[in-house]
Design a protein around this motif. Structure first.
Motif, PDB file in Angstrom:
ATOM      1  N   ALA A 268      48.791  21.592  19.443  1.00 36.80           N
ATOM      2  CA  ALA A 268      49.441  22.475  18.796  1.00 36.80           C
ATOM      3  C   ALA A 268      49.885  22.015  17.732  1.00 36.80           C
ATOM      4  O   ALA A 268      50.532  22.576  17.309  1.00 36.80           O
ATOM      5  N   ALA A 269      49.769  21.765  16.946  1.00 39.31           N
ATOM      6  CA  ALA A 269      50.301  20.782  15.417  1.00 39.31           C
ATOM      7  C   ALA A 269      49.692  22.093  14.280  1.00 39.31           C
ATOM      8  O   ALA A 269      49.400  21.495  14.192  1.00 39.31           O
ATOM      9  N   SER A 270      49.899  23.284  14.457  1.00 34.66           N
ATOM     10  CA  SER A 270      49.719  23.988  13.306  1.00 34.66           C
ATOM     11  C   SER A 270      50.094  24.821  13.505  1.00 34.66           C
ATOM     12  O   SER A 270      51.657  25.612  14.292  1.00 34.66           O
ATOM     13  N   GLY A 271      50.462  25.491  11.831  1.00 39.65           N
ATOM     14  CA  GLY A 271      51.347  26.759  12.322  1.00 39.65           C
ATOM     15  C   GLY A 271      50.524  27.913  12.518  1.00 39.65           C
ATOM     16  O   GLY A 271      49.731  28.652  12.730  1.00 39.65           O
ATOM     17  N   VAL A 272      51.376  28.679  13.081  1.00 39.12           N
ATOM     18  CA  VAL A 272      50.865  30.257  13.908  1.00 39.12           C
ATOM     19  C   VAL A 272      51.746  31.560  12.633  1.00 39.12           C
ATOM     20  O   VAL A 272      53.306  31.321  13.334  1.00 39.12           O
ATOM     21  N   HIS A 273      50.969  32.314  12.292  1.00 37.03           N
ATOM     22  CA  HIS A 273      51.802  33.385  12.057  1.00 37.03           C
ATOM     23  C   HIS A 273      51.428  34.585  11.638  1.00 37.03           C
ATOM     24  O   HIS A 273      49.477  34.511  12.184  1.00 37.03           O
ATOM     25  N   VAL A 274      51.763  35.302  12.253  1.00 41.59           N
ATOM     26  CA  VAL A 274      51.110  37.003  12.335  1.00 41.59           C
ATOM     27  C   VAL A 274      51.579  38.206  10.783  1.00 41.59           C
ATOM     28  O   VAL A 274      52.720  37.926  10.906  1.00 41.59           O
TER      29      VAL A 274
END
Length: 468
Positions: free
Chosen positions: A227-233
């Protein structure tokens, strides 16, 4: 000055709402040469003497006389405790007051218009109320700022932006907030630490079957083992600001509302950006929690026992949302045995496993649950059996499942008009004549909330006024 990049309806929570509203107006007055807001409308409950003291320095100096400021007292409404026709009255009043075409509108005690229990059930939807204010703001090209303190009101979750601020106007926590290119949050990652994340996943909305599938992808990435990541849409203009704020709360760090390039706007190096293959996303192990977390977004803290009117009001809202999100909703009536009381049955409720909304009458317990997809009969019966710590046949003489908008709407209307409603206090009050075992089974602090999810931890922190 608070950054309000786009017209819309915003909620700011401050330690002292009245002082912050006054400080916001004061700051606007002092920075008229610098601010893009050329006119300001302030709906205030302040006393006349306080306003006179505030404006006296400006009125005594013609060179500094406040231009473009319209101050309207809603003190009488505040004394009465409510407006007569709710948010519609506020929007109509704003139309008549906007002779100066203000680009900034500051509203104190907005709950006077939002909390209208006298309205007919079909018009009491808090999401629809905020949508009305949002539509007025877009029509007037204004930023409407409602300032609150203490517990966040339920309607605030539908605002175009929500933030905690201190008395100086500095942001302390931004669950979601607009930018020039879209929406951003610091729920998952401090914006100052974004550049240090090893991987940034970019999800293109055109590769997904709709808002629900995209939200599931954000949720799975956020709650995966890595989960140590960026999530972008990248949304390509397909979603509203409300949709974007939901995606943020389901796991995204940012939503580019149009065709913006995440690497450019966020300053991310290309070698850290990944476009995950849908087949590689974690699958069903997170699906069970998706419906629960989505429910918490629209009804924070209400996966529990509520009074009949709240069950009806929020139930209608969730029925509308379940259709919009291609979800499935069920309402079940569990008829109490003749010897069984609602109080006893609810002390045997398995709150954390049920993840639904309960209400009760003297004859029955009702439960409302949102599902990702329509469950088959075996899954539904298994879930229903898990809602209580005792066999259903011991507590109830039978159950009826209501499916379909018409049937569920009619049931909710009947519950709203219940002739002998039971209050939550009545239902949860301990009966000294009941067996001690039942008292031991009821442990509110342990079982009515489940705080092992990052989203629930952060929203609980926000609701309680804690620092992040």
């Amino acid at each position: 000055m608070i950054d309000l990049p786009k017209p819309g309806a915003y909620v700011l929570r401050a330690p002292h709402a009245g002082n912050f509203s006054q400080g916001l107006v004061q700051h606007w007055l002092d920075s008229q040469e610098e601010t893009s807001f050329k006119a300001c409308l302030w709906l205030t409950t302040s006393r006349q003497s306080d306003l006179r003291n505030m404006f006296e320095p400006y009125l005594s100096n013609k060179a500094k006389a406040p231009k473009g400021l319209d101050v309207v007292s809603v003190r009488d409404v505040w004394r009465q405790g409510r407006a007569h026709t709710g948010i519609r009255q506020l929007c109509r009043s704003l139309n008549t007051l906007c002779v100066l075409k203000p680009s900034l509108v500051i509203v104190e005690h907005a709950g006077l218009w939002f909390n209208q229990e006298d309205e007919v059930l079909s018009k009491r939807n808090p999401m629809a109320h905020m949508r009305l204010l949002h539509q007025w703001a877009l029509h007037a090209r204004a930023s409407v700022v409602t300032v609150v303190q203490g517990d966040l009101p339920q309607w605030s979750v539908f605002a175009d932006g929500l933030a905690d601020v201190n008395e100086r106007g500095d942001f302390e926590f931004r669950p979601w907030w607009p930018t020039q290119w879209g929406m951003q949050t610091n729920l998952w990652t401090d914006t100052n630490q974004m550049m240090q994340l090893p991987v940034h996943h970019v999800l293109d909305s055109q590769q997904f079957g709709g808002l629900k599938q995209l939200a599931q992808a954000c949720h799975r990435l956020r709650f995966s083992d890595n989960a140590a990541s960026g999530v972008h849409v990248k949304a390509h203009g397909e979603f509203s600001s409300l949709d974007a704020s939901v995606l943020l709360r389901m796991g995204a760090d940012s939503v580019m509302l149009n065709n913006e390039d995440p690497a450019t706007w966020l300053g991310l190096p290309n070698n850290r950006i990944q476009q995950p293959d849908l087949k590689d996303l974690p699958d069903s192990e997170h699906a069970d929690n998706f419906a629960r977390d989505l429910h918490e977004i629209f009804m924070p803290g209400l996966l529990t026992l509520v009074a009949n009117p709240s069950f009806a009001t929020h139930g209608l809202m969730m029925l509308e949302l379940s259709q919009r999100w291609s979800m499935h909703s069920t309402i079940t009536r569990l008829s109490l045995m003749r010897h069984m009381t609602a109080q006893t049955a609810l002390r045997l409720a398995n709150w954390s496993r049920a993840t639904c909304v309960f209400t009760a009458t003297r004859e029955a317990i009702y439960v409302l649950k949102i599902w990702v997809d329509e469950p088959d009969e075996s899954d539904y019966r298994q879930w229903l059996g898990s809602c209580f710590r005792e066999k259903l046949t011991t507590l109830f003489s039978g159950d009826i499942q209501f499916i379909g908008m018409k049937e569920q709407t009619e049931l909710l209307a009947d519950l709203n008009e219940e002739l002998e409603p039971l209050s939550v206090e009545d239902l949860m009050a301990a009966d000294p004549n009941e067996p001690v075992k039942l008292d031991e089974l009821w442990d509110e602090n342990r079982d009515m909330t489940n705080t092992n999810r990052p989203w629930l931890q952060r929203i609980a922190q926000l609701l309680s006024g804690g620092q992040t």
